[in-house]
Enzyme design. Sequence first.
Site, PDB file in Angstrom:
ATOM      1  N   HIS A 101      41.073  55.286  28.814  1.00 54.18           N
ATOM      2  CA  HIS A 101      39.976  54.470  29.342  1.00 54.18           C
ATOM      3  C   HIS A 101      39.858  54.616  30.861  1.00 54.18           C
ATOM      4  O   HIS A 101      39.200  53.805  31.508  1.00 54.18           O
ATOM      5  CB  HIS A 101      40.199  53.000  28.981  1.00 54.18           C
ATOM      6  CG  HIS A 101      40.188  52.725  27.512  1.00 54.18           C
ATOM      7  ND1 HIS A 101      39.064  52.301  26.827  1.00 54.18           N
ATOM      8  CD2 HIS A 101      41.155  52.831  26.566  1.00 54.18           C
ATOM      9  CE1 HIS A 101      39.341  52.149  25.546  1.00 54.18           C
ATOM     10  NE2 HIS A 101      40.607  52.467  25.362  1.00 54.18           N
ATOM     11  N   THR A 127      31.034  48.368  27.052  1.00 53.28           N
ATOM     12  CA  THR A 127      30.584  47.788  25.783  1.00 53.28           C
ATOM     13  C   THR A 127      29.745  46.535  25.986  1.00 53.28           C
ATOM     14  O   THR A 127      29.041  46.110  25.072  1.00 53.28           O
ATOM     15  CB  THR A 127      31.796  47.455  24.890  1.00 53.28           C
ATOM     16  OG1 THR A 127      32.720  46.638  25.628  1.00 53.28           O
ATOM     17  CG2 THR A 127      32.499  48.716  24.444  1.00 53.28           C
ATOM     18  N   LYS A 168      30.948  39.950  33.667  1.00 58.26           N
ATOM     19  CA  LYS A 168      32.034  40.919  33.475  1.00 58.26           C
ATOM     20  C   LYS A 168      33.087  40.648  34.536  1.00 58.26           C
ATOM     21  O   LYS A 168      32.887  39.814  35.427  1.00 58.26           O
ATOM     22  CB  LYS A 168      31.528  42.359  33.561  1.00 58.26           C
ATOM     23  CG  LYS A 168      30.652  42.661  34.754  1.00 58.26           C
ATOM     24  CD  LYS A 168      30.085  44.072  34.656  1.00 58.26           C
ATOM     25  CE  LYS A 168      28.971  44.160  33.644  1.00 58.26           C
ATOM     26  NZ  LYS A 168      29.098  45.208  32.667  1.00 58.26           N
ATOM     27  N   ARG A 169      34.225  41.324  34.423  1.00 54.56           N
ATOM     28  CA  ARG A 169      35.283  41.159  35.428  1.00 54.56           C
ATOM     29  C   ARG A 169      34.727  41.367  36.828  1.00 54.56           C
ATOM     30  O   ARG A 169      33.898  42.246  37.047  1.00 54.56           O
ATOM     31  CB  ARG A 169      36.411  42.168  35.183  1.00 54.56           C
ATOM     32  CG  ARG A 169      37.350  41.825  34.062  1.00 54.56           C
ATOM     33  CD  ARG A 169      38.498  42.813  33.984  1.00 54.56           C
ATOM     34  NE  ARG A 169      38.039  44.181  33.757  1.00 54.56           N
ATOM     35  CZ  ARG A 169      38.256  45.196  34.579  1.00 54.56           C
ATOM     36  NH1 ARG A 169      38.906  45.009  35.723  1.00 54.56           N
ATOM     37  NH2 ARG A 169      37.838  46.406  34.283  1.00 54.56           N
ATOM     38  N   LYS A 182      32.104  47.203  40.039  1.00 53.73           N
ATOM     39  CA  LYS A 182      31.091  46.610  39.156  1.00 53.73           C
ATOM     40  C   LYS A 182      29.932  46.009  39.951  1.00 53.73           C
ATOM     41  O   LYS A 182      28.911  45.634  39.390  1.00 53.73           O
ATOM     42  CB  LYS A 182      31.723  45.564  38.239  1.00 53.73           C
ATOM     43  CG  LYS A 182      32.681  46.199  37.226  1.00 53.73           C
ATOM     44  CD  LYS A 182      33.251  45.170  36.269  1.00 53.73           C
ATOM     45  CE  LYS A 182      34.229  45.801  35.288  1.00 53.73           C
ATOM     46  NZ  LYS A 182      33.557  46.667  34.278  1.00 53.73           N
ATOM     47  N   LYS A 223      26.377  44.791  23.596  1.00 53.92           N
ATOM     48  CA  LYS A 223      26.204  43.439  23.058  1.00 53.92           C
ATOM     49  C   LYS A 223      24.837  42.876  23.437  1.00 53.92           C
ATOM     50  O   LYS A 223      24.141  42.267  22.619  1.00 53.92           O
ATOM     51  CB  LYS A 223      27.324  42.530  23.572  1.00 53.92           C
ATOM     52  CG  LYS A 223      28.716  42.973  23.187  1.00 53.92           C
ATOM     53  CD  LYS A 223      29.783  42.305  24.036  1.00 53.92           C
ATOM     54  CE  LYS A 223      31.138  42.969  23.838  1.00 53.92           C
ATOM     55  NZ  LYS A 223      32.156  42.498  24.789  1.00 53.92           N
TER      56      LYS A 223
END
Length: 978
Positions: free
Chosen positions: A522, A825, A714-715, A720, A829
């Site tokens: 990953h 992912t 998200k984290r 990000k 969703k």
Amino acid sequence: MSAVLPFSLATVECNKQRHQWCSCLTSVKPLSLRKNALKKANTNVCKRTIRASSTAISSVTVEKDKTNGTVFVIRAQDKMGLLQAITRVLAGLKFEKATMEFDEKEDYFVVKFLVTDSDGNKIEDKESLIRIESALMEAINGGDAVVVRKAGFLGGKNKRMFELMDGFLKNDPVSLQKDILHHVEYTVARSRFSFDDFEAYQALSHSVRDRLIERWHDTQQHFKKKDPKRLYFLSLEFLMGRSLSNSVINLGIKDQCAEALSQLGFEYEVLVEQEGDAALGNGGLARLSACQMDSLATLDFPAWGYGLRYQYGLFRQIIIDGFQHEQPDYWLNFGNPWEIERVHVSYPVKFYGTVEEEIVNGKKCKVWIPGETVEAVAYDNPIPGYGTRNTINLRLWAAKPSEGHDIESYNTGDYINAIVNRQKAEIISNVLYPDDRSYQGKELRLKQQYFFVSASLQDIIRRFKDVHDNIDEFPDKVALQLNDTHPSISVVELMRVLLDEEHLSWKKAWNIVKKVFTFTSHTVLPEALEKVPVDLIESVLPRHLQIIYDINFAFMEELKKKIGQDYVRMSRMSIVEEGAVKNIRVANLSVVCSHTVNGVSKAHSKLLETRVFTDFYELWPEKFQYKTNGVTQRRWIVVSNPSLCALISKWLKTESWIRNVDLLTSLRDHASNPNLQHEWNMVKKINKMRLAEYIETMSGVKVSLDAMFDVQIKRIHEYKRQFLNILGVIHRYDCIKNMEESDRKKVVPRVCIIGGKAPPGYEIAKKIIKLCHAVAEIINNDNDVGDLLKLIFIPDYNVSVAELVIPGSDLSQHISTAGHEASGTGSMKFLMNGCLLLATADGSTNEIIEEIGAENMFIFGAKINEVPTLREKKSAIKAPLQFARVVRMVRDGHFGFKDYFKSLCDTVENGKDFYLLGSDFTSYLEAQAEADKAYVDKEKWSKMSILCTAGSGRFSSDRTIEDYAEETWGIQPCKLPS
């Protein structure tokens, strides 16, 4: 005397795991056929064919006797172990009056003994006698058959027990009510006339779990009978979410549960909220593991999951004055009704110590003498499939002190030392991801990883040996999946077991290891690959370091033959990294020892081949694959968005899409239908109402349902780019403030929602959270702005919160710097729920573009191949004026905390903008403007939303698992008969 059976080909029936799974009736078809279980139990058992030696003269016969028993006569050339074999075979029956004589004329031993059933009755039916003869014959020829663990051989008392198990638990509302009240009184120990919502949740959970256990037993017995190749999924992280809602959906009993509870005065939805999240993971990798377990069960694959049962999950995030604070997640404080503690399934796990040599069968062998031993105790969690009876298992390990150590301390009166030893052992499975910046943290992390894989491999090998005697068959029956590098020490542990305990040659052990492991990476950056200091491994796992050196030596010798004397490349590829601090490159170890290495998206696979494992790809291109990650539609539509689920089923005229998700593509035929669009928007509005109520309860801020709900959850991490999102919000706010009143009427109202946790030691991420709150404080209280713009931070984001937020979202941001997201992912969703994506072309987003078209998304920013060039020129690239202005607003203290945010602003200015926020800012604002324009056109927006859901089937974890099964693991479905 009966005739001697022909044993050149004897069929031996065995059922050795009967005592472990509590039911020999599981191979019988359920419900109506289960009533015939007693009659069929003798034939519905695991069968093996044993070919006896053609030269053996052993025989088993039955003699008639006037007593209450049956006399068996065994003739065998060798008496060694004969009585022990007979005792094992007849365990559960009564046998007595055993005699042994030696026939000198025929040169064999004659053993006679009297056998009765467990109640002392004579065994007379022909089928039973033949089966006992067959099993005894196998035993004296070296087999391990057991014949009596079946209903047909049990006495009256035990037969009665099986008669009471002639049907499954019923799922009608009345039966469910009885079970719920039974558990209220006898499990929860509350009066059935006085219990609250939480106690009702516990009782309902145990009632549902009872039904899972029935299917679970049947599934395991079916796997035992069919003996397929099994997958063992090794992951240190699992974010399972709430079990109740998922279980009742997969069992197909949600409506019955709701009706049963309603008649008892409870609401199903309220009880679901009583369950806490088991936060046994951190982000996408952990949630991916959970989705894959759901798909493995639904698609009937024979699989087990293995992980750790952390005492404390990922921390609880508390926001005080806009600052993140961490508190322990005491998720087990009120018990976990979904797990089954297996106190009898326990394995010793060794640490420290020394390695010595011993002579075994004339050969030198290594023996590891541990300095510390802890026990791994199993906790099982049933995972039900949807539309199938198959229910697989997630086994989590908890660390407990070794009994011997405890008893020794107590016996000597050293109670304090006993307590210290207990705490020292249990800390191994206490905390998810200990801080590994210190030596002690690195040591605990390594002990966690080895504890987990050692216990799992002992369990896997034990299960294999229950059925197979030949270790050469191991690769034909076992596939071991490494979910990232965390379980990679299992490669070395399996080598150790094969070499030191099974006493195989190096070549034979190595051939087995190379055939069973597959490795999913990953990671997107070479510098992010895990390394472990050599001196740490030498201390904690001394034998494993020796084996790692041996593996690396063999690999280097092989490499020399292929690439010659290219020592620079050999140094890069070596498992052992030389330097001031000598390290073991765990990822290199995984690549060398696995037969398949895969990325988690097409783009990620290219990064592995060209950036992360370039040298290995050039050496073994055939090893590398990609398997794009997926998410389960059962959790992310059926459970979290039941209104949308019902609408999809209505328009597709079937619920089959829940299992065959490719059927969603048929929604494309209706995407322009105004009736579907109207109903689609009504579902979205209901979900937005739920989310708005949650926001008001959580933050006190009222939001407009007419606004676009713009979400990034998200984290929290620099790559990000939540900071980019917040700067975009500041830009929007600044524009609104400087508009004329007439222009403000043209603004598309936005509710910008951000959620996620910052790692405890990640200071910049924590400052991003504080900035979000500081900006929100100004915007949300500005009367000039009103409902045109709101900024909300959702604290303690987890799976259950995501199930509320995702269905209510209009737009979702996935804006990581291109080349930094392996898959992503989260976007899948949102896609399934008809949420439009504003994203960079990173990770799996490229494949989403292929599936639904760029015209149905809002794509911006630099491409993966452009990022390196931009970074090289970043000092020469001037940031756009809009970007400089909003950063200056933060730096100058417009939102307060001027000094506190200085270091945050420094990360994006003066040539330090590593994640390219300034470079992408103009493109980002343009994409936001396109989203505003599309949102005003309700017909266009609705069509785009429907097309998102219609194209999401490709990103189901069902598809991912089918690809893995066929191309990587080599496993086949093993469906339990319904």
